[in-house]
Design a protein around this motif. Structure first.
Motif, PDB file in Angstrom:
ATOM      1  N   LEU A  63      -9.253  -8.309   1.045  1.00 16.60           N
ATOM      2  CA  LEU A  63     -10.304  -7.314   0.831  1.00 16.60           C
ATOM      3  C   LEU A  63     -10.071  -6.073   1.705  1.00 16.60           C
ATOM      4  O   LEU A  63     -10.146  -4.937   1.222  1.00 16.60           O
ATOM      5  CB  LEU A  63     -11.666  -7.935   1.152  1.00 16.60           C
ATOM      6  N   PHE A  64      -9.764  -6.314   2.985  1.00 12.07           N
ATOM      7  CA  PHE A  64      -9.523  -5.190   3.886  1.00 12.07           C
ATOM      8  C   PHE A  64      -8.229  -4.458   3.532  1.00 12.07           C
ATOM      9  O   PHE A  64      -8.150  -3.223   3.637  1.00 12.07           O
ATOM     10  CB  PHE A  64      -9.457  -5.687   5.338  1.00 12.07           C
ATOM     11  N   GLU A  65      -7.229  -5.207   3.120  1.00 14.01           N
ATOM     12  CA  GLU A  65      -5.950  -4.577   2.779  1.00 14.01           C
ATOM     13  C   GLU A  65      -6.103  -3.670   1.566  1.00 14.01           C
ATOM     14  O   GLU A  65      -5.565  -2.555   1.543  1.00 14.01           O
ATOM     15  CB  GLU A  65      -4.912  -5.672   2.506  1.00 14.01           C
ATOM     16  N   ARG A  66      -6.855  -4.114   0.581  1.00 14.62           N
ATOM     17  CA  ARG A  66      -7.033  -3.327  -0.639  1.00 14.62           C
ATOM     18  C   ARG A  66      -7.891  -2.087  -0.405  1.00 14.62           C
ATOM     19  O   ARG A  66      -7.711  -1.059  -1.082  1.00 14.62           O
ATOM     20  CB  ARG A  66      -7.693  -4.191  -1.716  1.00 14.62           C
ATOM     21  N   THR A  67      -8.839  -2.177   0.537  1.00 15.44           N
ATOM     22  CA  THR A  67      -9.779  -1.074   0.719  1.00 15.44           C
ATOM     23  C   THR A  67      -9.465  -0.180   1.918  1.00 15.44           C
ATOM     24  O   THR A  67      -9.762   1.018   1.884  1.00 15.44           O
ATOM     25  CB  THR A  67     -11.211  -1.616   0.904  1.00 15.44           C
ATOM     26  N   LEU A  68      -8.845  -0.740   2.972  1.00 15.43           N
ATOM     27  CA  LEU A  68      -8.657   0.026   4.203  1.00 15.43           C
ATOM     28  C   LEU A  68      -7.208   0.101   4.657  1.00 15.43           C
ATOM     29  O   LEU A  68      -6.647   1.180   4.837  1.00 15.43           O
ATOM     30  CB  LEU A  68      -9.514  -0.587   5.325  1.00 15.43           C
ATOM     31  N   PHE A  69      -6.571  -1.035   4.844  1.00 23.08           N
ATOM     32  CA  PHE A  69      -5.252  -1.064   5.475  1.00 23.08           C
ATOM     33  C   PHE A  69      -4.205  -0.320   4.662  1.00 23.08           C
ATOM     34  O   PHE A  69      -3.347   0.362   5.217  1.00 23.08           O
ATOM     35  CB  PHE A  69      -4.800  -2.507   5.698  1.00 23.08           C
ATOM     36  N   ARG A  70      -4.248  -0.436   3.342  1.00 22.10           N
ATOM     37  CA  ARG A  70      -3.201   0.161   2.515  1.00 22.10           C
ATOM     38  C   ARG A  70      -3.154   1.671   2.666  1.00 22.10           C
ATOM     39  O   ARG A  70      -2.129   2.298   2.429  1.00 22.10           O
ATOM     40  CB  ARG A  70      -3.415  -0.211   1.052  1.00 22.10           C
ATOM     41  N   ARG A  71      -4.270   2.277   3.067  1.00 17.66           N
ATOM     42  CA  ARG A  71      -4.308   3.727   3.260  1.00 17.66           C
ATOM     43  C   ARG A  71      -3.492   4.158   4.470  1.00 17.66           C
ATOM     44  O   ARG A  71      -3.202   5.348   4.633  1.00 17.66           O
ATOM     45  CB  ARG A  71      -5.757   4.188   3.427  1.00 17.66           C
ATOM     46  N   LEU A  72      -3.155   3.211   5.347  1.00 15.67           N
ATOM     47  CA  LEU A  72      -2.446   3.544   6.586  1.00 15.67           C
ATOM     48  C   LEU A  72      -0.990   3.100   6.571  1.00 15.67           C
ATOM     49  O   LEU A  72      -0.311   3.209   7.587  1.00 15.67           O
ATOM     50  CB  LEU A  72      -3.159   2.886   7.772  1.00 15.67           C
ATOM     51  N   PHE A 179       0.536  -9.554   3.634  1.00 11.27           N
ATOM     52  CA  PHE A 179      -0.542  -9.316   4.610  1.00 11.27           C
ATOM     53  C   PHE A 179      -1.494 -10.506   4.657  1.00 11.27           C
ATOM     54  O   PHE A 179      -1.924 -10.934   5.731  1.00 11.27           O
ATOM     55  CB  PHE A 179      -1.300  -8.049   4.228  1.00 11.27           C
ATOM     56  N   ALA A 180      -1.817 -11.041   3.472  1.00 12.24           N
ATOM     57  CA  ALA A 180      -2.708 -12.202   3.426  1.00 12.24           C
ATOM     58  C   ALA A 180      -2.051 -13.410   4.093  1.00 12.24           C
ATOM     59  O   ALA A 180      -2.726 -14.187   4.786  1.00 12.24           O
ATOM     60  CB  ALA A 180      -3.056 -12.524   1.970  1.00 12.24           C
TER      61      ALA A 180
END
Length: 271
Positions: A63-72, A179-180
């Protein structure tokens, strides 16, 4: 071995994805609290909570990777560090709100308690259990990353994303799964660590330095390196505190400096 279980997930994330995830400890804490909550609320046995802790941390990380981490992923290292360390503060505050500031003990099954005598020496059963788990994780990860098609896809995506995408690989999906996997291993490590080091909202901070030391000594992206690095540092730390207690607390840092002076990429690092 506890250091290895906690650090191997970060080695996967940091080494294979080139992403500095200092929130690794927060996912470990999530796994620990998941195990505690499942045991208290539903009376699940300890062993059953371990895979569930892995799955919980992996699911939240997706959930965090799809919404937040991937942007970085394409951002600089400083942005990645600031964002992920901020997440650790948020996680600590959330854990304090839900569970309070106290320690969260667990009750191990009878067969994991006590100690056994081997070759005239006594060994804790739970610590031997951790060694077995660490060896199983090492073998499974090595096989997955080095001997399977998925492992080859990860290496191809990391080496050259454009070429990998041109060959038809779904790089975003591969990174999300990787990542997961790393975060799930952190959750598993957090659940396993409760009996040894306890669990409170500061868990994500306390072991971050040690986990980073293990990854640096072992080499980025090397499962074998994390295993050897954790064993070397663990043995060195205990031996130092026993034989030279005056500098025992600093010996792990001296080992880190000495090893990196000789092997700047870590014991098994290639880049």
């Amino acid at each position: 071995m506890l250091l290895f279980v906690l650090s191997v997930g970060l080695s996967v994330t940091l080494g294979l994805m080139n992403f500095i995830n200092l929130a690794h400890g927060a996912f470990a804490m999530l796994g620990g609290y998941t195990a505690v909550w499942l045991m208290r609320q539903f009376g699940l046995p300890f062993l059953l909570t371990l895979p569930l802790a892995f799955l919980a941390a992996a699911a939240v990380s997706i959930l965090f990777e799809r919404t937040l981490f991937r942007r970085l992923y394409g951002a600089g290292e400083l942005n990645q560090v600031l964002f992920t360390i901020g997440l650790v503060f948020v996680a600590a505050a959330g854990a304090t709100f839900v569970f309070g500031t106290g320690q969260q003990p667990i009750v191990l099954p009878d067969w994991l308690r006590g100690s056994v005598e081997l070759f005239g020496l006594r060994f804790g059963i739970y610590r031997m259990f951790l060694i077995v788990v660490a060896l199983a994780i090492t073998g499974l990860l090595y096989f997955t990353l080095e001997r399977t098609r998925f492992g080859a896809q990860i290496r191809a995506a990391v080496d050259n994303q454009r070429v990998a995408q041109g060959l038809g690989l779904n790089v975003e999906r591969i990174f999300a799964i990787t990542f997961a996997l790393g975060s799930g291993l952190a959750g598993l490590g957090g659940a396993l660590a409760i009996e040894i080091v306890g669990l409170d909202p500061s868990f994500g901070f306390h072991f971050l330095v040690y986990v980073l030391i293990v990854v640096a000594v072992g080499g980025l992206g090397s499962v074998t390196g994390s295993f050897v690095g954790a064993a070397l540092l663990g043995i060195g730390d205990v031996a130092g505190k026993y034989f030279v207690p005056e500098i025992g607390s600093f010996l792990i840092y001296l080992l880190l400096v000495a090893i990196l002076l000789v092997r700047p990429m870590g014991l098994f690092g290639k880049r």
